[in-house]
Design an enzyme around this catalytic site. Structure first.
Site, mmCIF file in Angstrom:
data_model
loop_
_atom_site.group_PDB
_atom_site.id
_atom_site.type_symbol
_atom_site.label_atom_id
_atom_site.label_comp_id
_atom_site.label_asym_id
_atom_site.label_seq_id
_atom_site.Cartn_x
_atom_site.Cartn_y
_atom_site.Cartn_z
ATOM 1 N N ARG A 232 0.845 -1.195 0.000
ATOM 2 C CA ARG A 232 0.000 0.000 0.000
ATOM 3 C C ARG A 232 0.879 1.243 0.000
ATOM 4 O O ARG A 232 1.906 1.287 0.710
ATOM 5 C CB ARG A 232 -0.903 0.025 1.244
ATOM 6 C CG ARG A 232 -2.156 -0.821 1.085
ATOM 7 C CD ARG A 232 -3.058 -0.250 -0.017
ATOM 8 N NE ARG A 232 -4.240 -1.061 -0.282
ATOM 9 C CZ ARG A 232 -4.355 -1.967 -1.254
ATOM 10 N NH1 ARG A 232 -3.327 -2.231 -2.048
ATOM 11 N NH2 ARG A 232 -5.490 -2.605 -1.452
ATOM 12 N N GLU A 261 -3.628 7.581 -5.938
ATOM 13 C CA GLU A 261 -3.532 6.862 -7.221
ATOM 14 C C GLU A 261 -4.571 7.406 -8.179
ATOM 15 O O GLU A 261 -5.760 7.440 -7.815
ATOM 16 C CB GLU A 261 -3.722 5.362 -6.983
ATOM 17 C CG GLU A 261 -2.574 4.792 -6.165
ATOM 18 C CD GLU A 261 -2.656 3.277 -5.945
ATOM 19 O OE1 GLU A 261 -3.640 2.659 -6.383
ATOM 20 O OE2 GLU A 261 -1.728 2.730 -5.354
ATOM 21 N N HIS A 279 0.067 0.165 -9.875
ATOM 22 C CA HIS A 279 -0.740 -0.748 -9.051
ATOM 23 C C HIS A 279 -1.146 -2.011 -9.847
ATOM 24 O O HIS A 279 -2.332 -2.289 -10.026
ATOM 25 C CB HIS A 279 -1.991 -0.024 -8.513
ATOM 26 C CG HIS A 279 -2.573 -0.669 -7.288
ATOM 27 N ND1 HIS A 279 -3.177 0.028 -6.281
ATOM 28 C CD2 HIS A 279 -2.648 -1.974 -6.900
ATOM 29 C CE1 HIS A 279 -3.603 -0.787 -5.341
ATOM 30 N NE2 HIS A 279 -3.297 -2.022 -5.697
#
Ligand code: NAD
Ligand code: MLT
Length: 542
Positions: A232, A261, A279
Site C-alpha cells: 500500500r 492513485e 498498481h
C-alpha cells in the site's frame, strides 16, 4: 431477488457467477461518486475493487444495502467504522491475488537487481550501453520481509527458491512456523531493516504501518539497499524515499502503490533508480478471475443463504451454522427486547450474558451481538443489527460482556441476561425446548415457564386466592383472550410474578382495573415479536 451493484471492473466470470446464483446484477462499472449514493439505495450489495471509495457520507442511512464485497485484499478504501455503524457487512477476497502479487514483487526485485527497465529504455533510445547497467546477483543476498501474511510468505518462499536468505518481522507469525518456512524472524522492524540488501513490505495500511519505512529507518539500512513496496502506498514514506534515492542511501526502489492513485506530479517519480508500475500487483487474468469468482461466491452466499465468509467487521459463520444458530439468536434478541422494555426510563450502564450448557458451545459472540441488538433496537432511529449493535452500545458507554460454561444447570441450554441500570439490575433467563420453542424460565429471581413471544402482561403480586379469577374476568369483560399463563413464586402466599400471553392489546381500562387490585404490586406490558417471526437483520438466513 437481491440486487448487486458492480461499481468497478470485474472479470466477466464473476458477473456470470452472480447471475447463475440467482442474483440481479446492476453493472455500472466506473460509476461516479456523485451518482453512487442514490444508486446504493436500490441495491442489497455492492462489489468494488480499489477504484471506488466508500466514505461515511456515502454509507450513511443506506437502508437497503447489507453487504460490501471488496474484490481484492485491501479494504482501506471502505470506511469500516461507518459500514459497521450502519450494520453493513464488509467482506474481501483475501487469497485470490496472493500468487500474482507475490510474483509481481519478485519481478520488481529482479528487475531492480538487473536494471531491466533502464537498460531496455536505453536500447530503445538507440544505445548499446553494457557498462551503466551492471547489476547485482540475488543468490546469497538477504531479503527482509516486513509483514509475513499471505503475500509476504509467498514472496519469502520464492526468494528462498532463488537462494536468498530471508529475514522478517510480523507480530503474528510464530517462530515455529517461521522456522518451518525457513525464515529468520526478529522481534522488531529495526532488527530486520538493518541487515538486508533488499527490503519488501507486505503489511496492510494502518496507523501503525503508515510511514513504517521512513527516513530514520532508511538511515539505519545498509547503504545501497533496494526497497520494494507492492502493498500500500505510504508504508514506505514517499518523500523520504525520494530523498534517500537522491542521496544514494537507497540504491534502488520498486514501487507499485501510491498514497494517491494516480500519483500525479509526485517528486518520487523523478528520483533516480526508481522502477514503478501503476498498481499492477494483482493485474493478471488469473488473479482477476479468481477474485471475481470469489467475490460472487461470498456475496451470493451471504444474500441468498445468510453465510458470512471473509468478513472484516463480523465473525465468520457458515450457512449451516447460521441456520443451526437461528433459534439461539432469536432467544438472545428476545431477551434483549424484553430487558430493554423492563429497563425503560432508567439509564443502562452495562449488560452481561451468561451462557450455560449447549448455548456455551455456540458462537457466543454472535449471540451476545443479537442480545445487544434487541436491547438497543427500540432506542435507535438507525437500524440496529448484529453487525453494529455492540459498537453502538460501546459508543454510548454501555459495556456488554459475556461468560460461558458448558456445565448444564436445570436446562440443557440456558442464556441468562442481566442489564445493570442506574436503578438496579433487571435480569431474565431463556431456554429452547426442542429445536425452536423459546421459553422464559426466569425473570428477576422468580423461576417460571412462559412463552417468550407476542404481548406479555407481566404482573407482580401477592400470591392470594382469587386473583387469577379476577384478572381472567377483567380481560374476559374487555374481550382480551389469554393464550397462556405462567406463575413464579417462592412460597404460597408470598411475593409472586405472573406472565400472561395475550392475543390482543388490552385497553387501558383493563390494565387500570388489574392494577387497582390491592394484591397487584406492579404491571407492565411487554411486546415481543410473534412466535417464529423471522429475524429482522440483514444477516439472517433467507
Ligand atoms: P495478510 O493479511 O495476509 O498479511 C498482512 C500481514 O501483515 C499479517 O500477517 C499481519 O500480521 C502483518 N502486519 C500487520 N501489521 C504489521 C506491522 N506493523 N508490522 C509487521 N507486520 C504487520 O495480507 P496480504 O494478503 O498478504 O496482503 C498484504 C498487503 O498487500 C496488503 O496491504 C494488501 O492490501 C496488499 N495487496 C496489494 C496488491 C497489489 O496489487 N499491489 C494486491 C494484493 C494485496
Ligand atoms: C488488493 O488489495 O487486492 C490489491 O490492491 C489489488 C486491487 O486493487 O484489487
Amino acid at each position: 431477488m437481491p440486487t448487486v451493484l458492480i461499481a468497478d471492473d470485474l472479470s466477466p466470470a464473476g458477473i456470470q457467477a452472480l447471475k447463475a446464483a440467482g442474483l440481479t446484477v446492476d453493472d455500472r462499472t466506473g460509476i461516479k461518486a456523485a451518482e453512487l449514493r442514490e444508486v446504493l439505495q436500490t441495491v442489497d450489495g455492492i462489489i468494488i475493487r480499489s477504484r471506488t471509495t466508500l466514505t461515511p457520507e456515502l454509507l450513511k442511512d443506506q437502508k437497503r444495502l447489507k453487504v460490501i464485497v471488496r474484490a481484492g485484499v485491501g479494504v482501506d478504501n471502505i470506511d469500516l467504522p461507518a459500514a459497521t455503524r450502519e450494520g453493513i457487512v464488509v467482506m474481501n477476497t483475501p487469497a485470490g491475488n496472493t500468487t500474482s502479487t507475490a510474483e509481481h514483487t519478485v519481478a520488481m526485485m529482479m528487475s531492480l537487481a538487473r536494471n531491466i527497465a533502464p537498460a531496455s529504455a536505453s536500447m530503445k533510445a538507440g544505445k548499446w550501453d553494457r557498462k551503466s547497467f551492471t547489476g547485482t546477483q540475488l543468490a546469497g543476498k538477504t531479503l527482509g520481509v516486513v509483514g509475513l501474511g499471505r503475500i509476504g510468505i509467498s514472496v519469502a518462499k520464492r526468494a528462498i527458491g532463488l537462494e536468498m536468505k530471508v529475514v522478517g518481522y510480523d507480530p503474528f507469525l510464530s517462530p515455529a512456523k517461521a522456522a518451518e518456512l525457513g525464515i529468520e524472524v526478529y522481534r522488531n522492524v529495526d532488527d530486520v531493516v538493518t541487515q538486508c540488501d533488499f527490503l519488501t513490505v507486505h503489511t496492510p495500511m494502518t496507523d501503525e504501518t503508515r510511514g513504517l519505512i521512513n527516513a530514520d529507518r532508511m538511515a539505519k539500512m545498509k547503504k545501497g539497499v533496494r526497497i520494494i513496496n507492492c502493498a500500500r502506498g505510504g508504508i514506505v514514506d514517499e518523500a523520504d524515499l525520494a530523498a534517500a534515492l537522491q542521496s544514494g542511501q537507497v540504491g534502488g526502489a520498486a514501487i507499485d502503490v501510491f498514497v494517491n492513485e494516480p500519483p500525479g506530479d509526485l517528486p518520487l517519480l523523478k528520483a533516480p533508480n526508481l522502477l514503478t508500475t501503476p498498481h499492477l500487483g494483482a493485474s493478471t487474468d488469473e488473479a482477476q478471475e479468481l477474485v471475481a469468482l470469489e467475490a460472487a461466491e461470498i456475496i451470493s452466499g451471504f444474500l441468498m443463504r445468510g453465510e458470512i465468509r471473509h468478513a472484516v467487521n463480523i465473525a465468520p459463520i457458515s450457512a449451516a451454522e447460521m441456520s443451526e444458530l437461528k433459534s439461539s439468536l432469536d432467544l438472545a434478541r428476545r431477551l434483549g427486547l424484553l430487558l430493554a422494555q423492563q429497563s425503560k426510563g432508567r439509564a443502562v450502564r452495562s449488560a452481561n450474558l451468561s451462557f450455560r450448557g449447549e448455548a456455551a458451545t455456540k458462537n457466543t459472540k454472535l449471540l451476545t451481538s443479537a442480545f445487544a441488538a434487541g436491547l438497543l433496537e427500540s432506542a435507535f432511529d438507525e437500524s440496529v443489527n448484529i453487525v453494529n449493535a455492540e459498537m453502538l452500545a460501546r459508543e454510548r458507554g454501555v459495556r456488554v460482556t459475556e461468560s460461558a460454561s458448558s456445565e448444564t444447570s436445570d436446562f440443557s441450554t440456558l442464556i441468562k441476561a442481566t442489564v445493570e441500570t442506574d436503578q438496579g439490575e433487571v435480569t431474565a433467563s431463556g431456554t429452547i425446548f426442542g429445536k425452536q420453542f423459546l421459553r422464559l424460565v426466569r425473570i428477576g429471581n422468580f423461576g417460571l415457564d412462559a412463552y417468550l413471544d407476542g404481548l406479555m402482561l407481566i404482573y407482580r403480586h401477592r400470591d392470594v386466592p382469587g386473583l387469577i379469577g379476577y384478572i381472567g374476568t377483567v380481560f374476559g369483560k374487555h374481550k382480551v383472550n389469554i393464550a397462556h399463563m405462567a406463575v413464579g413464586r417462592h412460597e404460597p402466599g408470598g411475593d409472586a410474578v405472573a406472565i400472561l400471553n395475550l392475543d390482543s392489546n388490552p385497553p387501558a381500562e383493563a390494565l387500570e382495573e388489574v392494577q387497582k387490585h390491592p394484591d397487584v404490586t406492579g404491571i407492565e406490558l411487554v411486546k415481543l415479536p410473534a412466535a417464529g417471526a423471522a429475524l429482522p437483520w440483514a444477516v439472517s438466513p433467507r
